[in-house]
Motif scaffolding. Structure first.
Motif, PDB file in Angstrom:
ATOM      1  N   GLU A  31       0.823  -1.205   0.000  1.00  0.00           N
ATOM      2  CA  GLU A  31       0.000   0.000   0.000  1.00  0.00           C
ATOM      3  C   GLU A  31       0.866   1.267   0.000  1.00  0.00           C
ATOM      4  O   GLU A  31       0.527   2.254  -0.656  1.00  0.00           O
ATOM      5  N   LEU A  77       0.919   6.879  -6.552  1.00  0.00           N
ATOM      6  CA  LEU A  77      -0.234   7.764  -6.685  1.00  0.00           C
ATOM      7  C   LEU A  77       0.189   9.217  -6.523  1.00  0.00           C
ATOM      8  O   LEU A  77      -0.184  10.081  -7.333  1.00  0.00           O
ATOM      9  N   VAL A 136      -9.186   4.734  -5.703  1.00  0.00           N
ATOM     10  CA  VAL A 136      -8.157   3.998  -4.960  1.00  0.00           C
ATOM     11  C   VAL A 136      -8.863   2.957  -4.103  1.00  0.00           C
ATOM     12  O   VAL A 136      -9.674   3.294  -3.227  1.00  0.00           O
ATOM     13  N   LEU A 193      -1.527   4.690   2.027  1.00  0.00           N
ATOM     14  CA  LEU A 193      -1.807   5.109   0.653  1.00  0.00           C
ATOM     15  C   LEU A 193      -1.713   6.626   0.476  1.00  0.00           C
ATOM     16  O   LEU A 193      -1.711   7.114  -0.656  1.00  0.00           O
TER      17      LEU A 193
END
Length: 259
Positions: free
Chosen positions: A39, A46, A63, A88
């Protein structure tokens, strides 16, 4: 959920670069899980992808992650989801799944805990993964939030048409993992024949076959920019009804990830 036909499956990805590249070439759905132990890597990718020039906005990217079987006791759901969001690097999880209905999973305890996360704004949508029809029915009955997605193994060597029919009846999305059957689509005669007829790769045919089955979207894994682009474009390949029937007729008994 309004998910694109092709998203990025990240199991086994240990470098943020493929995630950032995926966003740069047009991916808008990233899928990971706590059990993948990546993650943080997905979060780095990301962030890099969102910071790049001509990048999508955060609101444009779904996501998704999944709670493992030891995260599913009522008292563990919230802390586990918060940990995942932190790793994340997001304020909200767009889609949070129950990874498998095993271990500490108890629909009467786990699912209300997920509802509370939706109410608090930490989770936008609730999904389940690797469920059977009776388990799906129970989840739909218990959840206050609508069931947004069911993630299940689906490829020419293994899929369950009854699960797709259930999704159509109840209005949720089927997210197909391992749509390339771990690379084995290159060994399936029916897929290879269709690929040759279209001057396409067998992987593209497998993705097109899957995404043509309402309401299915796919999350193939890829790392290189070329493979990422090829998978994304595959959903635009149009197969004839005869070609679809030929692939449908392949024996569906090769489950890669059984319980």
């Amino acid at each position: 959920m309004d998910l694109p036909p092709v998203g990025l499956g990240t199991m086994g990805i240990e470098d943020p670069d493929p995630v950032a590249t995926a966003l740069s070439v047009g991916y808008r759905h990233l899928d990971t899980a706590r059990i993948y132990d990546n993650e943080g890597v997905v979060g780095e990718g990301l962030a890099a992808g969102l910071a790049a020039s001509d990048s999508p906005s955060r609101e444009d990217v779904t996501v998704a992650t999944k709670l493992w079987i030891d995260d599913l006791a009522q008292a563990e759901v919230g802390p586990a989801a918060r940990e995942s969001a932190d790793r994340l690097g997001v304020e909200r999880l767009d889609l949070l799944y129950v990874h498998r209905p095993r271990g500490d999973y108890d629909p009467e305890a786990t699912l209300p805990a997920l509802d509370r996360l939706v109410e608090r704004g930490l989770v936008r949508n609730v999904g389940v993964s690797n469920f059977e029809i009776e388990q799906l029915d129970r989840a739909i009955d218990v959840l206050d939030a609508p069931l947004a997605a069911h993630q299940t193994e689906l490829h020419p060597l293994f899929y369950k048409p009854a699960l797709l029919e259930h999704a159509r009846e109840h209005g949720y999305t089927v997210v197909a993992y391992s749509p390339l059957a771990g690379g084995r689509v290159r060994e399936i005669d029916a897929v290879v024949a269709v690929a040759e007829a279209h001057d396409a790769a067998p992987e593209a045919v497998a993705i097109a076959w899957a995404t043509g089955k309402e309401p299915v979207v796919t999350i193939p894994k890829a790392s290189s920019a070329d493979h990422l682009r090829a998978n994304l474009a595959a959903a635009e390949l149009e197969l004839s009804s005869e070609e679809i029937a030929a692939i449908d007729a392949v024996g569906r008994e090769e489950e890669l990830f059984p319980e």
